[in-house]
Design an enzyme around this catalytic site. Sequence first.
Site, PDB file in Angstrom:
ATOM      1  N   GLU A  92      47.350  12.539  -6.756  1.00  0.00           N
ATOM      2  CA  GLU A  92      47.894  13.930  -7.148  1.00  0.00           C
ATOM      3  C   GLU A  92      47.941  14.698  -5.835  1.00  0.00           C
ATOM      4  O   GLU A  92      47.545  14.639  -4.876  1.00  0.00           O
ATOM      5  CB  GLU A  92      47.160  14.614  -8.004  1.00  0.00           C
ATOM      6  N   CYS A 105      48.812  20.910  -1.175  1.00  0.00           N
ATOM      7  CA  CYS A 105      47.495  20.472  -1.184  1.00  0.00           C
ATOM      8  C   CYS A 105      47.223  18.829  -1.459  1.00  0.00           C
ATOM      9  O   CYS A 105      48.397  18.343  -2.465  1.00  0.00           O
ATOM     10  CB  CYS A 105      46.668  21.015  -2.490  1.00  0.00           C
ATOM     11  N   CYS A 112      37.086   9.393  -5.882  1.00  0.00           N
ATOM     12  CA  CYS A 112      36.019   9.949  -4.901  1.00  0.00           C
ATOM     13  C   CYS A 112      34.660   9.374  -5.173  1.00  0.00           C
ATOM     14  O   CYS A 112      34.644   9.315  -6.288  1.00  0.00           O
ATOM     15  CB  CYS A 112      36.094  11.327  -4.719  1.00  0.00           C
ATOM     16  N   CYS A 116      30.556  14.876  -7.794  1.00  0.00           N
ATOM     17  CA  CYS A 116      30.307  16.249  -8.177  1.00  0.00           C
ATOM     18  C   CYS A 116      30.385  16.546  -9.655  1.00  0.00           C
ATOM     19  O   CYS A 116      31.451  15.960 -10.154  1.00  0.00           O
ATOM     20  CB  CYS A 116      31.031  17.409  -7.271  1.00  0.00           C
ATOM     21  N   CYS A 119      33.697  17.860 -10.972  1.00  0.00           N
ATOM     22  CA  CYS A 119      35.194  17.631 -10.802  1.00  0.00           C
ATOM     23  C   CYS A 119      35.679  16.492 -11.244  1.00  0.00           C
ATOM     24  O   CYS A 119      34.914  15.274 -11.552  1.00  0.00           O
ATOM     25  CB  CYS A 119      34.861  17.191  -9.017  1.00  0.00           C
ATOM     26  N   GLY A 159      39.972  13.208  -3.476  1.00  0.00           N
ATOM     27  CA  GLY A 159      38.984  12.472  -2.313  1.00  0.00           C
ATOM     28  C   GLY A 159      38.098  13.327  -1.345  1.00  0.00           C
ATOM     29  O   GLY A 159      38.526  14.562  -1.420  1.00  0.00           O
ATOM     30  N   GLU A 160      37.313  12.800  -0.625  1.00  0.00           N
ATOM     31  CA  GLU A 160      36.342  13.386   0.290  1.00  0.00           C
ATOM     32  C   GLU A 160      37.096  13.078   1.670  1.00  0.00           C
ATOM     33  O   GLU A 160      36.967  12.066   2.220  1.00  0.00           O
ATOM     34  CB  GLU A 160      34.996  13.095   0.125  1.00  0.00           C
ATOM     35  N   SER A 191      38.872  20.378   3.731  1.00  0.00           N
ATOM     36  CA  SER A 191      37.672  20.861   2.739  1.00  0.00           C
ATOM     37  C   SER A 191      36.691  19.445   2.615  1.00  0.00           C
ATOM     38  O   SER A 191      37.180  18.312   2.380  1.00  0.00           O
ATOM     39  CB  SER A 191      38.423  20.891   1.419  1.00  0.00           C
ATOM     40  N   SER A 214      32.595  22.926   0.895  1.00  0.00           N
ATOM     41  CA  SER A 214      32.383  23.084  -0.551  1.00  0.00           C
ATOM     42  C   SER A 214      30.801  23.393  -0.671  1.00  0.00           C
ATOM     43  O   SER A 214      30.133  22.489  -1.005  1.00  0.00           O
ATOM     44  CB  SER A 214      33.164  22.173  -1.341  1.00  0.00           C
ATOM     45  N   LEU A 215      30.346  24.671  -0.910  1.00  0.00           N
ATOM     46  CA  LEU A 215      28.999  24.947  -0.887  1.00  0.00           C
ATOM     47  C   LEU A 215      28.737  25.037  -2.488  1.00  0.00           C
ATOM     48  O   LEU A 215      27.652  24.313  -3.043  1.00  0.00           O
ATOM     49  CB  LEU A 215      28.898  26.420   0.048  1.00  0.00           C
ATOM     50  N   HIS A 216      29.056  26.091  -3.187  1.00  0.00           N
ATOM     51  CA  HIS A 216      28.875  26.000  -4.517  1.00  0.00           C
ATOM     52  C   HIS A 216      27.518  26.386  -5.075  1.00  0.00           C
ATOM     53  O   HIS A 216      27.408  26.318  -6.188  1.00  0.00           O
ATOM     54  CB  HIS A 216      29.336  24.732  -5.194  1.00  0.00           C
ATOM     55  N   ASN A 290      37.678  25.857 -12.663  1.00  0.00           N
ATOM     56  CA  ASN A 290      38.847  24.985 -13.536  1.00  0.00           C
ATOM     57  C   ASN A 290      38.138  24.009 -14.535  1.00  0.00           C
ATOM     58  O   ASN A 290      38.046  22.939 -14.015  1.00  0.00           O
ATOM     59  CB  ASN A 290      39.778  24.526 -12.758  1.00  0.00           C
ATOM     60  N   CYS A 333      43.107  19.216  -8.870  1.00  0.00           N
ATOM     61  CA  CYS A 333      43.213  17.798  -8.826  1.00  0.00           C
ATOM     62  C   CYS A 333      42.079  16.642  -9.399  1.00  0.00           C
ATOM     63  O   CYS A 333      41.003  17.025  -9.762  1.00  0.00           O
ATOM     64  CB  CYS A 333      43.301  17.354  -7.269  1.00  0.00           C
TER      65      CYS A 333
HETATM   66  N1  SAH Z   1      36.350  16.389  -1.605  1.00  0.00           N
HETATM   67  C1  SAH Z   1      36.401  17.764  -0.827  1.00  0.00           C
HETATM   68  C2  SAH Z   1      37.975  18.008  -0.961  1.00  0.00           C
HETATM   69  C3  SAH Z   1      38.638  17.900  -2.395  1.00  0.00           C
HETATM   70  S1  SAH Z   1      37.975  18.828  -3.750  1.00  0.00           S
HETATM   71  C4  SAH Z   1      35.629  18.742  -1.359  1.00  0.00           C
HETATM   72  O1  SAH Z   1      34.825  18.522  -2.134  1.00  0.00           O
HETATM   73  O2  SAH Z   1      35.516  19.688  -0.565  1.00  0.00           O
HETATM   74  C5  SAH Z   1      38.598  20.258  -3.378  1.00  0.00           C
HETATM   75  C6  SAH Z   1      37.858  21.589  -3.640  1.00  0.00           C
HETATM   76  O3  SAH Z   1      38.182  21.636  -5.097  1.00  0.00           O
HETATM   77  C7  SAH Z   1      36.502  21.515  -3.395  1.00  0.00           C
HETATM   78  O4  SAH Z   1      36.100  22.881  -3.152  1.00  0.00           O
HETATM   79  C8  SAH Z   1      35.969  21.236  -4.964  1.00  0.00           C
HETATM   80  O5  SAH Z   1      34.736  21.346  -4.797  1.00  0.00           O
HETATM   81  C9  SAH Z   1      36.805  22.023  -5.855  1.00  0.00           C
HETATM   82  N2  SAH Z   1      36.836  21.739  -7.209  1.00  0.00           N
HETATM   83  C10 SAH Z   1      36.609  20.512  -7.777  1.00  0.00           C
HETATM   84  N3  SAH Z   1      36.769  20.370  -8.895  1.00  0.00           N
HETATM   85  C11 SAH Z   1      36.881  21.683  -9.501  1.00  0.00           C
HETATM   86  C12 SAH Z   1      36.895  22.222 -10.554  1.00  0.00           C
HETATM   87  N4  SAH Z   1      36.966  21.731 -11.804  1.00  0.00           N
HETATM   88  N5  SAH Z   1      37.349  23.646 -10.696  1.00  0.00           N
HETATM   89  C13 SAH Z   1      37.288  24.358  -9.254  1.00  0.00           C
HETATM   90  N6  SAH Z   1      37.175  23.862  -8.148  1.00  0.00           N
HETATM   91  C14 SAH Z   1      36.768  22.636  -8.138  1.00  0.00           C
HETATM   92 FE1  SF4 Z   2      34.626  14.373  -4.490  1.00  0.00          FE
HETATM   93 FE2  SF4 Z   2      35.465  16.781  -3.656  1.00  0.00          FE
HETATM   94 FE3  SF4 Z   2      35.498  16.119  -6.381  1.00  0.00          FE
HETATM   95 FE4  SF4 Z   2      33.090  16.206  -5.024  1.00  0.00          FE
HETATM   96  S1  SF4 Z   2      34.785  18.131  -5.360  1.00  0.00           S
HETATM   97  S2  SF4 Z   2      33.735  14.452  -6.329  1.00  0.00           S
HETATM   98  S3  SF4 Z   2      33.735  15.664  -2.747  1.00  0.00           S
HETATM   99  S4  SF4 Z   2      36.782  15.252  -4.808  1.00  0.00           S
END
Ligand code: SAH
Ligand code: SF4
Length: 341
Positions: A92, A105, A112, A116, A119, A159-160, A191, A214-216, A290, A333
């Site tokens: 995507e 993006c 990946c 997480c 995600c 992806g990461e 990211s 991506s700290l969260h 999301n 994504c």
């Molecule tokens: N793998 C990398 C980049 C791709 S994810 C990473 O994790 O940073 C891109 C961003 O979208 C990251 O900050 C991720 O934590 C966030 N993300 C993933 N799923 C999400 C969701 N359902 N709602 C909001 N942000 C999300």
């Molecule tokens: Fe992979 Fe980023 Fe999704 Fe975590 S948030 S599973 S690192 S794509």
Amino acid sequence: MELIDCKSLTLEELKAQLVKMGVPAYRAAQIRSWLDKGMVDFDEMGNLPAALRGQLKQIFWIPGIKIKKKLVSARDNTVKYLYTLWDGENVESVLMQYRHGWSQCISTQVGCKMGCSFCATGMDGIVRNLLPSEMIAQIEAAQADHNVRVSSVVLMGMGEPLDNFDNVIRFLMMLGEPGGVQIGMRHISLSTCGLVDKIYRLMDYKLQITLSVSLHAPNDEIRSGIMPVNKRWPVSELMKACREYANATGRRISFEYAMINGVNDSDEAAAELAAILKGMLCHVNLIPLNAVPEKAQQRSSEERIRRFKSILEKSGVNVTVRRTLGADINASCGQLRRQNR
Ligand code: SAH
Ligand code: SF4
């Protein structure tokens, strides 16, 4: 012999390869200009002699990419693409319109492996890394299809990126090449979920990109509960790497913080976050989660997000709440790919 991905070579590398084959170096620029136009078949490169085209096919291949699906948001012009790659896998990509132009993006892997909990991309693990050419092709395809010029790129799709380190670095280097998509480092954000060893490796390149982390969560208890990567590199090690990265590159780090109802959005979490960021050159992006249909986690309320933000502000942290673009087309994504299998 394994074929070489012609589109993932710089012009200089392509020249060197041709010279090794006894082909005059000037052919490299001709081939490159076809590749930059999105051409995937040597036989359609009209200004190359037939014998040379045959020779090229013995050594090189060109990974193709096709648009499988295009969704345009009725609310904000956001466009979401599902691309099919040469091997039938899908990734995507999202085009977003801002005041200053179009930002895209892009994905760096099919799937990946980081898992997480919030995600969609990580739900089925990883299939494979994307090639540098497949990252470039996502931009070329969107520009050609939607008739726009992309002026900034974020590596925040599937992806990461730091788990596909070498291909991503090559992609970043190639983006600025003359004739290609020509996007400078200052207009690129990468990211990461926090692969600390790779953050140090990236630091040594001293690129002018923006690093988004991506700290969260502000502590190991919450973070390990939603991001398995935290068990390998806990918050303290991640923050240490971020501080060193910011000092070494002089670039402000951007921290992503998805607001998940009842998980990481308390007043205490905000205060703790402010404490660990104290004195660092950084910016915090609060992202309303999301929600992924298969998962129980929900987005924090607007009121909660406002309060969280104001606690950070009072502590002097630079913070914004990210607008949710393309909410009607699943613009986060991973979801579209899952729906199209
Ligand atoms: N793998 C990398 C980049 C791709 S994810 C990473 O994790 O940073 C891109 C961003 O979208 C990251 O900050 C991720 O934590 C966030 N993300 C993933 N799923 C999400 C969701 N359902 N709602 C909001 N942000 C999300
Ligand atoms: Fe992979 Fe980023 Fe999704 Fe975590 S948030 S599973 S690192 S794509």
